[in-house]
Design a protein around this motif. Structure first.
Motif, PDB file in Angstrom:
ATOM      1  N   ASP A  69      -5.199   6.704  -2.978  1.00  0.00           N
ATOM      2  CA  ASP A  69      -4.791   7.856  -3.863  1.00  0.00           C
ATOM      3  C   ASP A  69      -3.563   8.477  -3.414  1.00  0.00           C
ATOM      4  OD1 ASP A  69      -7.044   7.627  -5.649  1.00  0.00           O
ATOM      5  OD2 ASP A  69      -8.362   8.479  -4.256  1.00  0.00           O
ATOM      6  N   ILE A  70      -2.833   7.947  -2.108  1.00  0.00           N
ATOM      7  CA  ILE A  70      -1.971   8.634  -1.655  1.00  0.00           C
ATOM      8  C   ILE A  70      -0.439   8.367  -2.674  1.00  0.00           C
ATOM      9  CG2 ILE A  70      -0.454   8.770   0.277  1.00  0.00           C
ATOM     10  CD1 ILE A  70      -2.317   7.669   2.080  1.00  0.00           C
ATOM     11  N   ASP A  71       0.146   9.235  -2.842  1.00  0.00           N
ATOM     12  CA  ASP A  71       1.439   9.318  -3.678  1.00  0.00           C
ATOM     13  C   ASP A  71       2.361   8.646  -2.812  1.00  0.00           C
ATOM     14  OD1 ASP A  71       3.343   9.182  -5.825  1.00  0.00           O
ATOM     15  OD2 ASP A  71       3.409  11.424  -5.928  1.00  0.00           O
ATOM     16  N   VAL A  72       2.698   7.372  -2.901  1.00  0.00           N
ATOM     17  CA  VAL A  72       3.613   6.717  -2.049  1.00  0.00           C
ATOM     18  C   VAL A  72       4.830   6.013  -3.060  1.00  0.00           C
ATOM     19  CG1 VAL A  72       2.008   6.246  -0.163  1.00  0.00           C
ATOM     20  CG2 VAL A  72       2.559   4.360  -2.088  1.00  0.00           C
ATOM     21  N   SER A  73       4.932   6.231  -4.256  1.00  0.00           N
ATOM     22  CA  SER A  73       6.025   5.821  -4.842  1.00  0.00           C
ATOM     23  C   SER A  73       6.886   6.812  -5.257  1.00  0.00           C
ATOM     24  CB  SER A  73       5.452   5.039  -6.175  1.00  0.00           C
ATOM     25  OG  SER A  73       6.367   4.526  -7.210  1.00  0.00           O
TER      26      SER A  73
END
Length: 465
Positions: free
Chosen positions: A34-38
């Motif tokens: 659920d980490i926003d890495v994009s």
């Protein structure tokens, strides 16, 4: 040139000489989380195997794909000539589906209006006359419908501004429609787009691609990964916006995460080994030209361990192996006097040929600067004056010290610090001869002839091209 047809089939199971599968697995965990890495950058210098890693990552995602990702690959450099990064990215997303699929048709239908608006259609001539030297700064699309404007008309600017406002409103509406269509597709099949080779593109195209990613593809369930050389991308930004631009801040306003591809791996004893060292052995072993007895000569693999191979790309390593293959083809085995030392010299001089042409010329002229040679092999002068020091050097003569001894007569000044007495000097020479036997060393005359032969063969063709 990179063979993409071969690259596309590569997996970490087929080869993983740099132990990069664990890195790929961690990237996938981040993408699944659920980490926003994009958008994400996978950073690596030129020639470190980024493209190969990119395809292996793509294949690994698709191999075990519980989230039903649609994974696309875009070669930005190949798309550069079209000068339409948005069209390139949309075409890749559309390619996920069959031509008759309603999802594809609906997506393209919603993408076309925005593409048409930003693709530069319309006439610029009228505005060119009206605004003079500022015309170059006016987008072509803003000239649409201006054919009827007369020279010197008072309403020209009013009509131009009205056209600009209408186009802006239309652009926002069409962009929103496109983003909604992209989001709709991604809600069923989350999208991962791998964008490669952006660091090789024209500066203006690279910046356009970054802007497109930011404004169009920042939607739920669409994840962008750029596989690139971050430092080169920063230089591209400076080229586009000026040397005073804070390219680091500009670049990282686009990206949320960066993965750095390591340039070393750990051996069984926990020591760091340059990937180039590993790749040299792998490439030699894979050669169809180099004979097996050559491949079995363990001494040759020690040579890149003490040279500054970190300055070489993987392509440079391939070129060095090509040098060795060329020398093997030219070799007259029947005239060979000592395969072991000949193979060692062949490999060493191939590295010199690729890494330092000035040193190669010094070897040719038999006039080597000792300091330059020492820096090249990252060694020091050999102290033979005290029994304990020379015993340490000669009892198990290393490859690095071997070259210091073999090329000693080529130096402007001797590289060896010898004892003052003649008797001790003779004793040292006797020990050196015994130590050289480890490498099947025959004589200085044979060595000199062979070095000359190798260099002549290397210089016969420009192998590095």
């Amino acid at each position: 040139m990179t063979d993409y047809s071969i690259m596309r089939e590569l997996t970490f199971s087929s080869r993983d000489e740099f132990t990069r599968k664990p890195i790929a697995e961690k990237i996938i965990k981040l993408l699944d989380s659920d980490i926003d890495v994009s958008p994400m950058i996978i950073d690596g210098k030129w020639g470190t195997g980024k493209t190969e890693f990119c395809f292996k990552l793509k294949n690994l995602i698709e191999e075990n794909n519980p989230n039903d990702y649609k994974v696309g690959y875009v070669n930005a450099f190949q798309a550069d000539h079209a000068n339409e990064p948005l069209l390139t990215l949309i075409a890749e997303v559309a390619s996920f589906y069959d031509e008759k699929d309603d999802k594809r048709k609906n997506f393209i239908k919603n993408a076309v209006p925005y593409l048409r608006l930003i693709s530069g259609i319309g006439l610029k001539a009228g505005l060119g006359f009206a605004f003079g030297r500022y015309a170059a700064d006016i987008p072509d699309a803003l000239a649409d419908g201006m054919e009827e404007i007369k020279d010197g008309s008072k309403s020209l600017i009013d009509q131009s501004l009205e056209s600009m406002i209408k186009d802006q409103v239309e652009a926002e509406k069409n962009l929103s429609t496109l983003r909604d269509a992209l989001s709709d597709i991604a809600s069923t099949n989350p999208i991962i787009l791998l964008i490669d080779e952006l660091d090789r593109c024209r500066p203006d195209f690279a910046v356009m691609m970054l802007e497109t990613i930011k404004h169009v593809f920042d939607v739920d369930n669409v994840q962008i990964i750029l596989i690139t050389n971050a430092e080169q991308l920063k230089a591209t930004i400076k080229h586009s916006y000026g040397s005073e631009t804070d390219s680091h801040s500009y670049l990282y306003k686009f990206f949320k995460y960066q993965i750095n591809l390591p340039t070393t791996i750990k051996d069984v004893e926990g020591r760091s080994i340059e990937n180039n060292v590993t790749y040299f052995k792998v490439t030699v072993q894979a050669s169809r030209v180099i004979p097996q007895d050559f491949k079995d000569n363990e001494f040759i693999y020690e040579i890149p361990t003490f040279l500054d191979v970190g300055t070489l790309s993987l392509r440079n390593i391939e070129q060095i192996v090509r040098c060795i293959e060329t020398l093997v083809v030219f070799e007259n085995i029947e005239r060979s006097k000592s395969l072991t030392i000949e193979q060692i010299l062949m490999v060493f001089l191939s590295f010199v040929y690729m890494m330092d042409r000035d040193l190669l010329n010094q070897i040719i002229t038999r006039h080597i600067n000792p300091t330059k040679f020492s820096n090249f092999i990252r060694g020091t002068r050999l102290d033979m004056r005290q029994p304990y020091s020379r015993s340490n050097i000669l009892n198990d003569l290393s490859i690095k010290n071997l070259f210091s001894i073999v090329f000693d007569k080529y130096f402007v000044n001797s590289f060896l610090d010898l004892p003052s007495s003649t008797i001790e000097q003779q004793e040292v020479q006797r020990h050196i001869k015994i130590s050289l036997g480890k490498y099947d060393y025959i004589s200085d005359i044979h060595k000199d002839e062979y070095i000359k032969q190798i260099i002549n063969n290397l210089l016969l063709f420009d192998i590095v091209k």
